[in-house]
Design a protein around this motif. Sequence first.
Motif, mmCIF file in Angstrom:
data_model
loop_
_atom_site.group_PDB
_atom_site.id
_atom_site.type_symbol
_atom_site.label_atom_id
_atom_site.label_comp_id
_atom_site.label_asym_id
_atom_site.label_seq_id
_atom_site.Cartn_x
_atom_site.Cartn_y
_atom_site.Cartn_z
ATOM 1 N N ILE A 11 0.840 -1.201 0.000
ATOM 2 C CA ILE A 11 0.000 0.000 0.000
ATOM 3 C C ILE A 11 0.874 1.251 0.000
ATOM 4 O O ILE A 11 0.568 2.246 -0.653
ATOM 5 C CB ILE A 11 -0.932 0.010 1.225
ATOM 6 C CG1 ILE A 11 -1.798 -1.257 1.269
ATOM 7 C CG2 ILE A 11 -1.803 1.249 1.227
ATOM 8 C CD1 ILE A 11 -2.720 -1.411 0.087
ATOM 9 N N ARG A 12 1.996 1.196 0.717
ATOM 10 C CA ARG A 12 2.908 2.336 0.769
ATOM 11 C C ARG A 12 3.459 2.663 -0.623
ATOM 12 O O ARG A 12 3.529 3.828 -1.013
ATOM 13 C CB ARG A 12 4.054 2.032 1.730
ATOM 14 C CG ARG A 12 4.972 3.225 2.001
ATOM 15 C CD ARG A 12 6.237 2.752 2.729
ATOM 16 N NE ARG A 12 5.899 2.013 3.924
ATOM 17 C CZ ARG A 12 5.622 2.597 5.092
ATOM 18 N NH1 ARG A 12 5.642 3.910 5.202
ATOM 19 N NH2 ARG A 12 5.333 1.848 6.145
ATOM 20 N N GLU A 63 2.605 8.305 4.601
ATOM 21 C CA GLU A 63 2.290 7.916 5.980
ATOM 22 C C GLU A 63 2.250 9.132 6.899
ATOM 23 O O GLU A 63 1.330 9.283 7.702
ATOM 24 C CB GLU A 63 3.319 6.906 6.482
ATOM 25 C CG GLU A 63 3.010 6.368 7.874
ATOM 26 C CD GLU A 63 3.948 5.258 8.298
ATOM 27 O OE1 GLU A 63 3.750 4.719 9.405
ATOM 28 O OE2 GLU A 63 4.870 4.932 7.525
ATOM 29 N N GLU A 64 3.256 10.017 6.748
ATOM 30 C CA GLU A 64 3.292 11.209 7.585
ATOM 31 C C GLU A 64 2.093 12.115 7.301
ATOM 32 O O GLU A 64 1.471 12.657 8.220
ATOM 33 C CB GLU A 64 4.599 11.976 7.361
ATOM 34 C CG GLU A 64 5.840 11.217 7.806
ATOM 35 C CD GLU A 64 7.110 12.013 7.556
ATOM 36 O OE1 GLU A 64 6.985 13.199 7.152
ATOM 37 O OE2 GLU A 64 8.201 11.462 7.744
ATOM 38 N N ARG A 65 1.781 12.261 6.024
ATOM 39 C CA ARG A 65 0.666 13.137 5.663
ATOM 40 C C ARG A 65 -0.664 12.575 6.169
ATOM 41 O O ARG A 65 -1.503 13.320 6.678
ATOM 42 C CB ARG A 65 0.626 13.329 4.142
ATOM 43 C CG ARG A 65 1.846 14.050 3.598
ATOM 44 C CD ARG A 65 1.739 14.322 2.116
ATOM 45 N NE ARG A 65 0.625 15.208 1.805
ATOM 46 C CZ ARG A 65 0.401 15.698 0.598
ATOM 47 N NH1 ARG A 65 1.204 15.389 -0.409
ATOM 48 N NH2 ARG A 65 -0.624 16.497 0.385
ATOM 49 N N LEU A 66 -0.830 11.267 6.047
ATOM 50 C CA LEU A 66 -2.063 10.651 6.532
ATOM 51 C C LEU A 66 -2.169 10.770 8.045
ATOM 52 O O LEU A 66 -3.243 11.063 8.588
ATOM 53 C CB LEU A 66 -2.118 9.182 6.116
ATOM 54 C CG LEU A 66 -3.361 8.411 6.569
ATOM 55 C CD1 LEU A 66 -4.624 9.040 5.987
ATOM 56 C CD2 LEU A 66 -3.262 6.947 6.170
ATOM 57 N N PRO A 110 -3.496 0.324 13.340
ATOM 58 C CA PRO A 110 -2.169 -0.189 12.934
ATOM 59 C C PRO A 110 -1.728 0.379 11.577
ATOM 60 O O PRO A 110 -1.666 -0.327 10.572
ATOM 61 C CB PRO A 110 -2.397 -1.702 12.863
ATOM 62 C CG PRO A 110 -3.838 -1.834 12.471
ATOM 63 C CD PRO A 110 -4.556 -0.676 13.119
ATOM 64 N N LEU A 111 -1.423 1.679 11.564
ATOM 65 C CA LEU A 111 -1.110 2.326 10.290
ATOM 66 C C LEU A 111 0.156 1.753 9.642
ATOM 67 O O LEU A 111 0.180 1.479 8.442
ATOM 68 C CB LEU A 111 -0.945 3.831 10.506
ATOM 69 C CG LEU A 111 -2.238 4.632 10.708
ATOM 70 C CD1 LEU A 111 -1.918 6.094 10.937
ATOM 71 C CD2 LEU A 111 -3.143 4.465 9.505
ATOM 72 N N THR A 133 1.452 -3.675 4.161
ATOM 73 C CA THR A 133 0.679 -4.828 3.706
ATOM 74 C C THR A 133 0.717 -4.917 2.181
ATOM 75 O O THR A 133 0.514 -3.922 1.484
ATOM 76 C CB THR A 133 -0.788 -4.714 4.164
ATOM 77 O OG1 THR A 133 -0.825 -4.621 5.586
ATOM 78 C CG2 THR A 133 -1.586 -5.920 3.699
ATOM 79 N N GLN A 134 1.021 -6.113 1.675
ATOM 80 C CA GLN A 134 1.012 -6.315 0.224
ATOM 81 C C GLN A 134 -0.426 -6.380 -0.283
ATOM 82 O O GLN A 134 -1.323 -6.847 0.407
ATOM 83 C CB GLN A 134 1.769 -7.582 -0.145
ATOM 84 C CG GLN A 134 3.257 -7.513 0.176
ATOM 85 C CD GLN A 134 4.000 -8.773 -0.235
ATOM 86 O OE1 GLN A 134 3.390 -9.779 -0.584
ATOM 87 N NE2 GLN A 134 5.316 -8.712 -0.196
ATOM 88 N N LEU A 135 -0.595 -5.924 -1.502
ATOM 89 C CA LEU A 135 -1.946 -5.776 -2.041
ATOM 90 C C LEU A 135 -2.678 -7.116 -2.106
ATOM 91 O O LEU A 135 -3.880 -7.184 -1.838
ATOM 92 C CB LEU A 135 -1.870 -5.136 -3.437
ATOM 93 C CG LEU A 135 -3.160 -4.503 -3.947
ATOM 94 C CD1 LEU A 135 -3.638 -3.422 -3.008
ATOM 95 C CD2 LEU A 135 -2.954 -3.939 -5.344
ATOM 96 N N HIS A 136 -1.953 -8.181 -2.444
ATOM 97 C CA HIS A 136 -2.621 -9.479 -2.571
ATOM 98 C C HIS A 136 -3.143 -9.981 -1.222
ATOM 99 O O HIS A 136 -4.106 -10.750 -1.165
ATOM 100 C CB HIS A 136 -1.680 -10.504 -3.199
ATOM 101 C CG HIS A 136 -0.592 -10.976 -2.269
ATOM 102 N ND1 HIS A 136 -0.761 -12.047 -1.432
ATOM 103 C CD2 HIS A 136 0.668 -10.522 -2.073
ATOM 104 C CE1 HIS A 136 0.360 -12.234 -0.741
ATOM 105 N NE2 HIS A 136 1.244 -11.317 -1.105
ATOM 106 N N GLU A 137 -2.533 -9.546 -0.109
ATOM 107 C CA GLU A 137 -3.016 -9.949 1.208
ATOM 108 C C GLU A 137 -4.406 -9.387 1.480
ATOM 109 O O GLU A 137 -5.213 -10.013 2.185
ATOM 110 C CB GLU A 137 -2.043 -9.470 2.287
ATOM 111 C CG GLU A 137 -0.658 -10.118 2.197
ATOM 112 C CD GLU A 137 0.273 -9.600 3.262
ATOM 113 O OE1 GLU A 137 -0.205 -9.360 4.390
ATOM 114 O OE2 GLU A 137 1.468 -9.403 2.995
#
Length: 378
Positions: free
Chosen positions: A110-111, A122-125, A277-278, A284-288
């Motif tokens: 996602i990152r 991540e910081e902006r969110l 849990p940001l 997290t990988q997209l397929h997960e």
Amino acid sequence: MQVEVDFILKAIGMILIGALIGAITNHLAIRMLFRPLEAKYIGKYRIPFTPGLIPKRRDELAANLGRTVVKHLLTPEGISKRLQQPVVYEAITRMIQQELQKWTRSTITIREIAERFVTNPEERLHHQMEQRIDQELATMIDAIKTARLSEVIGDGGTTKIKAAIPGIVEALLHQTEQYFESPAGKMKLEETVAQFIQSKLGGGMFGMLLANVNIVEMIQPELKRVIQGKSTHQFISEMVEQEVGTLLEQPVESLLEVETERQITERMKSEILTRIPLTKLWDTQLHELLEPFEARISQEMVPVLSKQVVVRLVEQVERILATLDLETIVREEVDLLDTAYLEEIVLSISRREFRAITWLGGLLGGLIGVIQAILLIV
């Protein structure tokens, strides 16, 4: 005899010359459709029939071709019929399923996806979440502050508090009884009695007489009896219930100090951010996330989506074609074609027909030669 031979030779010559002229004329006529590609000049005078017909009327040809394509070839009705054929629906379904698999089986995180569009996502969110939580908490607390405490905790909370009052009173009286029976309690009673005697009776004879009497031993049983009495229990219960009722009717704002409000807000915000849990989500990988839903999406949702796509395309095909302006596209593309390449396209399609026209010219020229020979005989 020599005259007959000469006549035959002349007749054959006429036929051959007529055939040759007819073939050459038709060949030149075909060539003049394209050649020359540009106008030729002698001095300042343009040579007639230059450029060729198609180069000369290229713009008109492009415009007519564009109109023909729009009016007779790529019509909304024809495209709509084609879109509604099962093969188109199946092709769209397969395409969407293939694109879906690229995402449901991707190892990208996602990152990594977010970093394609935003710097330091991540910081902006996290910053945006903090701002939004602050706003929501401020709004919530403002709404709570104007409400009564009983409204905040609700009927259930009010009932529980009132139901706990008898137990609290019982525990309070029991602790009071144990306190006065303890050495510390006895000492406190002795100090209180001594201060009372000193303040009320002074140091006179009566005061000295009472000082020698153990009043605490006399007071303790009575004090215990009072504490254990039903009237005392009822009185304390009613008093506590009254105070609790008064407290429950107070607005929260009167019970909440500015510093307390700030601490509550900060604590709640910290708890909310801690429980989300940001970091784990970003890595997290997209397929997960998507793989568990792949079968359902591919087999249930994609076919429905494909049908909707076809329906929407059919409904909007006329508007889409109008937006695309195919007539202009065809005209511009034909204008961009090199004339020599355009000639090659036409010849690749009609080369056999053009060759037949050339031979037909030769045949007609030969027939004219035959007619001339017959007229010569006559």
